[in-house]
Design a protein around this motif. Structure first.
Motif, PDB file in Angstrom:
ATOM      1  N   ILE A  62      -4.828 -16.453  15.261  1.00 54.74           N
ATOM      2  CA  ILE A  62      -4.144 -17.646  15.764  1.00 54.74           C
ATOM      3  C   ILE A  62      -5.165 -18.717  16.135  1.00 54.74           C
ATOM      4  O   ILE A  62      -6.099 -18.459  16.907  1.00 54.74           O
ATOM      5  CB  ILE A  62      -3.284 -17.316  17.003  1.00 54.74           C
ATOM      6  CG1 ILE A  62      -2.334 -16.148  16.706  1.00 54.74           C
ATOM      7  CG2 ILE A  62      -2.485 -18.548  17.441  1.00 54.74           C
ATOM      8  CD1 ILE A  62      -1.613 -15.626  17.934  1.00 54.74           C
ATOM      9  N   LEU A  63      -4.977 -19.902  15.590  1.00 57.66           N
ATOM     10  CA  LEU A  63      -5.785 -21.068  15.948  1.00 57.66           C
ATOM     11  C   LEU A  63      -4.982 -21.941  16.900  1.00 57.66           C
ATOM     12  O   LEU A  63      -3.854 -22.334  16.582  1.00 57.66           O
ATOM     13  CB  LEU A  63      -6.158 -21.873  14.703  1.00 57.66           C
ATOM     14  CG  LEU A  63      -6.859 -23.216  14.952  1.00 57.66           C
ATOM     15  CD1 LEU A  63      -8.260 -22.991  15.524  1.00 57.66           C
ATOM     16  CD2 LEU A  63      -6.922 -24.051  13.673  1.00 57.66           C
ATOM     17  N   GLY A  64      -5.541 -22.257  18.065  1.00 64.24           N
ATOM     18  CA  GLY A  64      -4.883 -23.160  18.998  1.00 64.24           C
ATOM     19  C   GLY A  64      -5.270 -24.601  18.712  1.00 64.24           C
ATOM     20  O   GLY A  64      -6.450 -24.947  18.718  1.00 64.24           O
ATOM     21  N   SER A  65      -4.270 -25.434  18.437  1.00 64.59           N
ATOM     22  CA  SER A  65      -4.544 -26.851  18.167  1.00 64.59           C
ATOM     23  C   SER A  65      -4.492 -27.651  19.465  1.00 64.59           C
ATOM     24  O   SER A  65      -3.869 -27.227  20.444  1.00 64.59           O
ATOM     25  CB  SER A  65      -3.541 -27.424  17.160  1.00 64.59           C
ATOM     26  OG  SER A  65      -2.237 -27.429  17.711  1.00 64.59           O
ATOM     27  N   LEU A  66      -5.139 -28.798  19.475  1.00 66.32           N
ATOM     28  CA  LEU A  66      -5.190 -29.641  20.670  1.00 66.32           C
ATOM     29  C   LEU A  66      -5.186 -31.100  20.270  1.00 66.32           C
ATOM     30  O   LEU A  66      -5.721 -31.473  19.220  1.00 66.32           O
ATOM     31  CB  LEU A  66      -6.471 -29.335  21.470  1.00 66.32           C
ATOM     32  CG  LEU A  66      -6.683 -30.120  22.765  1.00 66.32           C
ATOM     33  CD1 LEU A  66      -5.706 -29.662  23.849  1.00 66.32           C
ATOM     34  CD2 LEU A  66      -8.115 -29.970  23.265  1.00 66.32           C
ATOM     35  N   ALA A  82     -12.610 -17.664   6.472  1.00 67.35           N
ATOM     36  CA  ALA A  82     -12.733 -16.227   6.237  1.00 67.35           C
ATOM     37  C   ALA A  82     -11.424 -15.509   6.540  1.00 67.35           C
ATOM     38  O   ALA A  82     -11.019 -14.586   5.817  1.00 67.35           O
ATOM     39  CB  ALA A  82     -13.863 -15.660   7.099  1.00 67.35           C
ATOM     40  N   ALA A  83     -10.739 -15.934   7.614  1.00 64.39           N
ATOM     41  CA  ALA A  83      -9.470 -15.298   7.964  1.00 64.39           C
ATOM     42  C   ALA A  83      -8.428 -15.540   6.871  1.00 64.39           C
ATOM     43  O   ALA A  83      -7.667 -14.638   6.509  1.00 64.39           O
ATOM     44  CB  ALA A  83      -8.975 -15.818   9.300  1.00 64.39           C
ATOM     45  N   SER A  92       2.907 -22.046   9.903  1.00 69.03           N
ATOM     46  CA  SER A  92       2.636 -23.449  10.229  1.00 69.03           C
ATOM     47  C   SER A  92       2.830 -23.751  11.706  1.00 69.03           C
ATOM     48  O   SER A  92       3.439 -22.974  12.452  1.00 69.03           O
ATOM     49  CB  SER A  92       3.550 -24.365   9.405  1.00 69.03           C
ATOM     50  OG  SER A  92       3.359 -24.160   8.035  1.00 69.03           O
ATOM     51  N   LEU A  93       2.344 -24.920  12.114  1.00 67.73           N
ATOM     52  CA  LEU A  93       2.556 -25.425  13.459  1.00 67.73           C
ATOM     53  C   LEU A  93       4.060 -25.565  13.710  1.00 67.73           C
ATOM     54  O   LEU A  93       4.775 -26.137  12.886  1.00 67.73           O
ATOM     55  CB  LEU A  93       1.883 -26.795  13.594  1.00 67.73           C
ATOM     56  CG  LEU A  93       1.643 -27.348  14.994  1.00 67.73           C
ATOM     57  CD1 LEU A  93       0.501 -26.591  15.674  1.00 67.73           C
ATOM     58  CD2 LEU A  93       1.320 -28.830  14.926  1.00 67.73           C
ATOM     59  N   PRO A  94       4.567 -25.036  14.824  1.00 69.05           N
ATOM     60  CA  PRO A  94       6.012 -25.150  15.096  1.00 69.05           C
ATOM     61  C   PRO A  94       6.458 -26.608  15.173  1.00 69.05           C
ATOM     62  O   PRO A  94       5.745 -27.456  15.726  1.00 69.05           O
ATOM     63  CB  PRO A  94       6.169 -24.455  16.463  1.00 69.05           C
ATOM     64  CG  PRO A  94       5.003 -23.535  16.566  1.00 69.05           C
ATOM     65  CD  PRO A  94       3.878 -24.243  15.859  1.00 69.05           C
ATOM     66  N   ALA A 306      -2.322 -12.251   8.605  1.00 63.93           N
ATOM     67  CA  ALA A 306      -1.824 -13.622   8.479  1.00 63.93           C
ATOM     68  C   ALA A 306      -2.541 -14.498   9.501  1.00 63.93           C
ATOM     69  O   ALA A 306      -3.219 -14.011  10.402  1.00 63.93           O
ATOM     70  CB  ALA A 306      -0.312 -13.678   8.684  1.00 63.93           C
ATOM     71  N   VAL A 307      -2.384 -15.810   9.333  1.00 66.25           N
ATOM     72  CA  VAL A 307      -2.971 -16.808  10.238  1.00 66.25           C
ATOM     73  C   VAL A 307      -1.848 -17.707  10.736  1.00 66.25           C
ATOM     74  O   VAL A 307      -0.890 -17.988   9.994  1.00 66.25           O
ATOM     75  CB  VAL A 307      -4.049 -17.651   9.520  1.00 66.25           C
ATOM     76  CG1 VAL A 307      -4.548 -18.794  10.408  1.00 66.25           C
ATOM     77  CG2 VAL A 307      -5.213 -16.769   9.088  1.00 66.25           C
TER      78      VAL A 307
END
Length: 339
Positions: A62-66, A82-83, A92-94, A306-307
């Motif tokens: 999980i990538l946290g966006s800001l 790599a992931a 996708s972003l909710p 998954a990512v």
């Protein structure tokens, strides 16, 4: 997830999704190398790293966006690349859409009703709406960040806050986070990884009545307005600090209780009003989280890895997505865990 302005905007700008599809603007294509102009952090930066949620031998990164982020920064995408290389899906972003329970021509008929929706009822101005001491402080910060804009004086307090934050963020040299999301999508396409959308749609059965009622109603947004006016300089400093923390991967600095408290005040001003309650707006955050969790379950049932991308302020905290994953039996590891 950001400043209070972004959260309020996400709710109110959703009204604009009622416009016909032709009115939507398409985002420009992403460049091969994402660059974002910086406040203090510059050059190549690692980003926040990836959270890892595992269950039954399957792994979700999980990538946290800001938002906002430093502008003059190059994001080093090796870890997310790599992931994705070994993943079967990118969640996708909710997204939230608020739309009328009507067809194309029904949406066209709504356009006249939307005119003036951000203005205060009965021609009132901010001077009429907020206490005199708060208005005096507003004039000071308005002069510093917005300038001589008379139009904003007719806005409801919560929309005036949006304009204040938008102008202040721009003056501070911070930028949007859209480039990060576009970059991840580009990497997924490059690796042939399918993108799984997460979209919650709130249908409004009688949008004309809702808009008319909203225009006539008052919002309990003076508290949000006062907090924003009094804290704008501190909030800008916090935004800059958190933007730099995201860029450099400082997870501890991304946890910000003060922003969470102000966000709650402004969110309540939006969602606790009568109109919002009637159309179900107060239920949207939980509905979005439930939609995301259901999407994760369905995706992980068919993929060993998954990512996902999630706004970082939705990710963290006692009611965040990470805690919800733990409650569903996932073992969750932070990017700054020793192992």
């Amino acid at each position: 997830m950001s400043s209070p302005a972004r959260l309020i905007a996400a709710l109110f700008l959703a009204w604009l999704s009622w416009l016909p599809p032709a009115a939507a603007q398409q985002a420009p294509p992403a460049a091969d190398v994402p660059t974002l102009e910086a406040v203090t952090v510059q050059g190549e930066q690692p980003g926040p790293g990836l959270w890892r949620a595992t269950r039954d031998g399957r792994t979700l990164f999980i990538l946290g966006s800001l938002a906002p982020l430093p502008k003059d920064m190059t994001w080093k995408t090796d870890e997310i690349d790599a992931a994705l290389t070994h993943s079967g899906a990118l969640i996708s972003l909710p997204r939230v859409r608020i739309k009328p329970n009507t067809g194309f021509f029904g949406r066209l008929a709504l356009l006249p009703f939307l005119i003036g929706v951000r203005n205060a009822p009965d021609g009132a101005t901010l001077k009429d709406t907020v206490p005199p001491d708060v208005y005096a402080r507003w004039l000071a910060v308005k002069a510093r960040y917005i300038g001589n804009d008379r139009g904003v004086e007719r806005y409801r307090p919560i929309f005036a806050v949006l304009e204040l934050y938008k102008s202040a963020v721009k003056k501070a040299g911070l930028g949007k986070s859209g480039e990060i999301v576009r970059t991840v999508s580009d990497l997924a396409r490059r690796h042939g990884v399918k993108e799984v959308p997460v979209e919650y749609t709130l249908l409004v059965d009688d949008p004309r009545a809702a808009i008319r009622s909203f225009k006539r109603s008052t919002l309990d947004d003076v508290s949000c307005f006062a907090q924003s006016v009094d804290n704008i300089d501190v909030q800008l400093a916090d935004m800059t600090r958190r933007a730099n923390a995201w860029a450099t991967g400082d997870i501890a600095a991304l946890r910000d209780e003060r922003s969470e408290r102000q966000r709650a005040t402004c969110m309540n001003a939006v969602t606790e009003g009568g109109v919002a309650q009637r159309i179900g707006l107060a239920d949207v955050p939980k509905a979005v989280r439930d939609t995301w969790l259901a999407t994760v379950d369905a995706t992980m049932a068919n993929n060993a890895q998954a990512v996902a991308i999630v706004p970082i302020d939705d990710l963290l905290g006692d009611n965040g997505y990470l805690e919800a994953l733990r409650a569903k039996g996932y073992a969750v590891a932070s990017p700054d865990d020793p192992d």
